[in-house]
Design a protein around this motif. Structure first.
Motif, PDB file in Angstrom:
ATOM      1  N   VAL A   1       0.932  -1.288   0.084  1.00  0.00           N
ATOM      2  CA  VAL A   1      -0.027   0.077   0.084  1.00  0.00           C
ATOM      3  C   VAL A   1       0.975   1.193  -0.131  1.00  0.00           C
ATOM      4  O   VAL A   1       1.620   1.753   0.873  1.00  0.00           O
ATOM      5  CB  VAL A   1      -0.979   0.005   1.213  1.00  0.00           C
ATOM      6  CG1 VAL A   1      -1.708   1.496   1.134  1.00  0.00           C
ATOM      7  CG2 VAL A   1      -1.816  -1.263   1.201  1.00  0.00           C
ATOM      8  N   THR A   2       0.842   1.863  -1.046  1.00  0.00           N
ATOM      9  CA  THR A   2       1.628   3.289  -1.188  1.00  0.00           C
ATOM     10  C   THR A   2       0.666   4.248  -0.472  1.00  0.00           C
ATOM     11  O   THR A   2      -0.398   4.144  -0.190  1.00  0.00           O
ATOM     12  CB  THR A   2       2.114   3.767  -2.473  1.00  0.00           C
ATOM     13  OG1 THR A   2       0.543   4.170  -3.123  1.00  0.00           O
ATOM     14  CG2 THR A   2       2.571   2.664  -3.248  1.00  0.00           C
ATOM     15  N   GLY A   3       1.441   5.342  -0.020  1.00  0.00           N
ATOM     16  CA  GLY A   3       0.574   6.255   0.988  1.00  0.00           C
ATOM     17  C   GLY A   3      -0.118   5.719   2.062  1.00  0.00           C
ATOM     18  O   GLY A   3      -1.062   6.260   2.598  1.00  0.00           O
ATOM     19  N   ALA A   4       0.704   4.885   2.833  1.00  0.00           N
ATOM     20  CA  ALA A   4       0.002   4.314   3.916  1.00  0.00           C
ATOM     21  C   ALA A   4      -0.318   4.958   4.991  1.00  0.00           C
ATOM     22  O   ALA A   4      -1.004   4.538   5.740  1.00  0.00           O
ATOM     23  CB  ALA A   4       0.995   2.878   4.226  1.00  0.00           C
TER      24      ALA A   4
ATOM     25  N   LEU B   1      -6.648   7.506   2.989  1.00  0.00           N
ATOM     26  CA  LEU B   1      -7.098   6.362   2.319  1.00  0.00           C
ATOM     27  C   LEU B   1      -6.293   5.132   2.583  1.00  0.00           C
ATOM     28  O   LEU B   1      -6.591   4.149   2.805  1.00  0.00           O
ATOM     29  CB  LEU B   1      -7.375   6.898   0.893  1.00  0.00           C
ATOM     30  CG  LEU B   1      -7.487   5.367  -0.025  1.00  0.00           C
ATOM     31  CD1 LEU B   1      -8.841   5.022   0.055  1.00  0.00           C
ATOM     32  CD2 LEU B   1      -7.461   5.806  -1.421  1.00  0.00           C
ATOM     33  N   GLY B   2      -4.946   5.430   2.357  1.00  0.00           N
ATOM     34  CA  GLY B   2      -3.928   4.281   2.637  1.00  0.00           C
ATOM     35  C   GLY B   2      -4.062   3.625   4.085  1.00  0.00           C
ATOM     36  O   GLY B   2      -4.199   2.360   4.274  1.00  0.00           O
ATOM     37  N   GLY B   3      -4.364   4.558   4.953  1.00  0.00           N
ATOM     38  CA  GLY B   3      -4.488   3.823   6.364  1.00  0.00           C
ATOM     39  C   GLY B   3      -5.588   3.014   6.309  1.00  0.00           C
ATOM     40  O   GLY B   3      -5.461   2.031   7.385  1.00  0.00           O
TER      41      GLY B   3
ATOM     42  N   ALA C   1      -8.003  -2.647   6.692  1.00  0.00           N
ATOM     43  CA  ALA C   1      -8.870  -3.626   6.148  1.00  0.00           C
ATOM     44  C   ALA C   1      -8.050  -4.872   5.787  1.00  0.00           C
ATOM     45  O   ALA C   1      -8.267  -5.925   5.929  1.00  0.00           O
ATOM     46  CB  ALA C   1      -9.538  -2.983   5.021  1.00  0.00           C
ATOM     47  N   LEU C   2      -6.916  -4.622   5.072  1.00  0.00           N
ATOM     48  CA  LEU C   2      -6.100  -5.723   4.630  1.00  0.00           C
ATOM     49  C   LEU C   2      -5.382  -6.641   5.937  1.00  0.00           C
ATOM     50  O   LEU C   2      -5.377  -7.747   5.832  1.00  0.00           O
ATOM     51  CB  LEU C   2      -4.608  -5.294   3.677  1.00  0.00           C
ATOM     52  CG  LEU C   2      -5.227  -4.571   2.570  1.00  0.00           C
ATOM     53  CD1 LEU C   2      -4.031  -3.710   1.976  1.00  0.00           C
ATOM     54  CD2 LEU C   2      -5.553  -6.009   1.470  1.00  0.00           C
ATOM     55  N   MET C   3      -5.032  -5.956   6.993  1.00  0.00           N
ATOM     56  CA  MET C   3      -4.630  -6.586   8.052  1.00  0.00           C
ATOM     57  C   MET C   3      -5.545  -7.354   8.718  1.00  0.00           C
ATOM     58  O   MET C   3      -5.320  -8.507   9.307  1.00  0.00           O
ATOM     59  CB  MET C   3      -4.445  -5.269   9.195  1.00  0.00           C
ATOM     60  CG  MET C   3      -3.073  -4.703   9.186  1.00  0.00           C
ATOM     61  SD  MET C   3      -2.965  -3.273   9.933  1.00  0.00           S
ATOM     62  CE  MET C   3      -3.048  -3.927  11.320  1.00  0.00           C
TER      63      MET C   3
ATOM     64  N   ALA D   1       3.754  -1.710   4.038  1.00  0.00           N
ATOM     65  CA  ALA D   1       3.254  -0.354   3.857  1.00  0.00           C
ATOM     66  C   ALA D   1       4.469   0.361   3.096  1.00  0.00           C
ATOM     67  O   ALA D   1       5.821   0.327   3.756  1.00  0.00           O
ATOM     68  CB  ALA D   1       3.244   0.351   5.573  1.00  0.00           C
ATOM     69  N   ALA D   2       4.039   1.245   2.204  1.00  0.00           N
ATOM     70  CA  ALA D   2       5.020   2.138   1.619  1.00  0.00           C
ATOM     71  C   ALA D   2       4.719   3.499   2.107  1.00  0.00           C
ATOM     72  O   ALA D   2       3.672   4.050   1.882  1.00  0.00           O
ATOM     73  CB  ALA D   2       5.183   1.981   0.112  1.00  0.00           C
ATOM     74  N   CYS D   3       5.583   4.288   2.691  1.00  0.00           N
ATOM     75  CA  CYS D   3       5.539   5.748   3.211  1.00  0.00           C
ATOM     76  C   CYS D   3       6.780   6.620   3.235  1.00  0.00           C
ATOM     77  O   CYS D   3       7.692   5.948   3.548  1.00  0.00           O
ATOM     78  CB  CYS D   3       4.693   5.441   4.338  1.00  0.00           C
ATOM     79  SG  CYS D   3       5.512   4.758   5.686  1.00  0.00           S
ATOM     80  N   ARG D   4       6.656   7.845   3.511  1.00  0.00           N
ATOM     81  CA  ARG D   4       7.881   8.452   3.779  1.00  0.00           C
ATOM     82  C   ARG D   4       8.058   8.615   5.219  1.00  0.00           C
ATOM     83  O   ARG D   4       9.257   8.801   5.703  1.00  0.00           O
ATOM     84  CB  ARG D   4       7.547  10.024   3.255  1.00  0.00           C
ATOM     85  CG  ARG D   4       7.324  10.179   1.821  1.00  0.00           C
ATOM     86  CD  ARG D   4       7.757  11.675   1.603  1.00  0.00           C
ATOM     87  NE  ARG D   4       6.659  12.470   1.781  1.00  0.00           N
ATOM     88  CZ  ARG D   4       5.369  12.698   1.344  1.00  0.00           C
ATOM     89  NH1 ARG D   4       5.440  12.622   0.323  1.00  0.00           N
ATOM     90  NH2 ARG D   4       4.672  13.479   1.828  1.00  0.00           N
TER      91      ARG D   4
END
Length: 333
Positions: A2-5, A9-11, A16-18, A27-30
Motif C-alpha cells: 500500500v503506497t501512501g500508507a 485512504l492508505g491507512g 482492512a487488509l490486516m 506499508a510504503a510511506c515517507r
C-alpha cells in the motif's frame, strides 16, 4: 503493498487488509512513525518521487494499491505532473517489469463524463475537465491502464466516491463548512445533483477486496461509494443546520458556478491566501454523480455500510465548532 500508507485512504486500506487472513500487507510511506499503531508488518520507507525507490519498492509483491497520490483542488498543474502523474506512470511500468500481479489506482468517480446523464456504470466513458489537473491526469492514467492491461499485470481503476469522515483534512466537509458560514454558497442546478459520498471504513473494505479477490479481468474498474446517494441540497442543509450556518437559499446553473469558480481562482492568484473561496474543481465535484456499485458488489462482494449522515457527522464532530479555512492542496514534506 500500500503506497501512501500513512494517508487517510492508505491507512483505512491497510487496516482492512490486516483483517484479512493469509494477507501480509506492506506499508510504503515517507514517515513510518505515522503508521497506525496496530500495524506491525513490513515497512518500505521512501519517497515515490525517487525513481530508484519506485523500482525497489514493488519488488517481490503480489499487488500494489497506489493510494500515495499528490493532489490539489485547483491549479498546480506542474506539481501534479511532477509529483503525481509521472511517478505513477513509472510505478505502473515498474510493476509490469517486476511481475506484480495487480496494480490498483485510487481514482475518483469524477473521471466519468457528467454530460451523458443517468447512472455512471463502472466502465463509463471518461472526460477531461481542462481546468482540474488532478482529475485530468487521472483520466490519462485510466486510459493508460486500459492499454497496458494485457502486459501481464492486471490493472484496476478504483473510482472512489468523495471522501467523508474523521481525519480527512482535504475532504468535502472541511471545505464546505467555513464557506457555508459566509452565507454566499449557492446550490447548483437546484440542489438536485447526487453526491457520491463514502466513508473511510467502506473505502478500506473496497480497496482490500479489489486487491485480493481472484478472477478479475485484465482491466477492471469499480465504483466504490457509500450505500446511498444524497442530493447536494440534503448534504448542504444537514451540514448548515449542524454547524449553525445559513442554509443555502438560492441556486445557480452549473455553468455560472464554473464561471464564478474561475473568477475566484484569478482573485486568489492576485491576492494570495490559503485557498480560493471557490474553485472550479469544487463545482465539478458537486455535479450529479449517480454511481451505482452493482459491479463491485457482484465481482468483489463490496457492501458499503456507513450512511452519509453518520460519516458527515463524524467529520463535523472532529472539526469542532469553529474550523479554520482549509487548504485545498496537499503539503509536501
Amino acid at each position: 503493498l500500500v503506497t501512501g500508507a500513512t494517508g487517510w485512504l492508505g491507512g483505512h486500506a491497510l487496516r482492512a487488509l490486516m483483517a484479512l487472513p493469509d494477507v501480509e500487507p506492506i506499508a510504503a510511506c515517507r514517515t513510518p512513525e505515522r503508521l497506525p499503531g496496530e500495524f506491525h508488518g513490513e515497512v518500505r520507507p521512501g519517497d515515490l518521487r525517487d525513481p530508484a525507490y519506485r523500482d525497489q519498492v514493488v519488488r517481490g509483491v503480489d499487488a500494489v494499491l497506489h493510494a500515495g497520490t499528490w493532489g490539489a483542488m485547483f491549479g498546480h498543474r506542474e506539481q501534479e505532473r511532477a509529483w503525481f502523474f509521472e511517478p505513477t506512470v513509472d510505478l505502473m511500468a515498474r510493476c509490469i517489469e517486476h511481475g506484480v500481479g495487480r496494480f490498483l489506482l485510487a481514482s475518483t468517480v469524477a473521471i466519468a463524463d457528467p454530460r451523458s446523464g443517468g447512472p455512471f456504470d463502472d466502465f463509463s466513458p471518461t472526460a477531461r475537465t481542462e481546468f482540474w489537473p488532478h482529475q485530468d491526469y487521472l483520466v490519462e492514467l485510466d486510459a493508460l491502464m486500459r492499454a497496458s492491461a494485457h502486459r501481464g499485470t492486471q490493472m484496476v481503476t478504483l473510482r472512489l466516491g468523495h471522501f467523508v469522515g474523521r481525519g480527512n483534512a482535504l475532504g468535502l466537509v472541511p471545505a464546505i463548512v467555513p464557506r457555508l458560514r459566509t452565507g454566499l454558497v449557492p446550490l447548483l442546478a437546484g440542489g438536485r445533483s447526487r453526491l457520491a459520498l463514502v466513508s473511510g471504513e467502506d473505502l478500506g473494505q473496497g480497496c482490500a477486496l479489489a486487491a485480493t479477490v481472484e478472477g478479475l479481468q485484465p482491466f477492471e474498474s469499480f465504483n466504490l461509494v457509500g450505500p446511498d446517494l444524497p442530493t447536494t441540497r440534503e448534504v448542504f442543509t444537514h451540514i448548515a443546520r449542524r454547524v449553525g450556518a445559513p442554509v443555502p437559499w438560492f441556486s445557480v446553473p452549473h455553468g455560472a458556478g464554473i464561471a464564478f469558480g474561475w473568477l475566484m481562482e484569478q482573485v486568489h492568484a492576485v491576492i494570495g491566501g490559503q485557498a480560493p473561496f471557490l474553485t472550479r474543481a469544487i463545482v465539478h465535484v458537486a455535479r450529479d454523480w449517480d454511481a451505482p456499485t452493482d459491479h463491485a458488489r457482484d465481482v468483489l462482494g463490496y457492501v458499503p455500510r456507513v450512511g452519509w449522515q453518520e460519516a458527515v457527522d463524524d467529520a463535523l464532530d472532529e472539526l469542532g465548532p469553529r474550523p479554520g479555512w482549509p487548504r485545498l492542496a496537499q503539503g509536501v514534506q
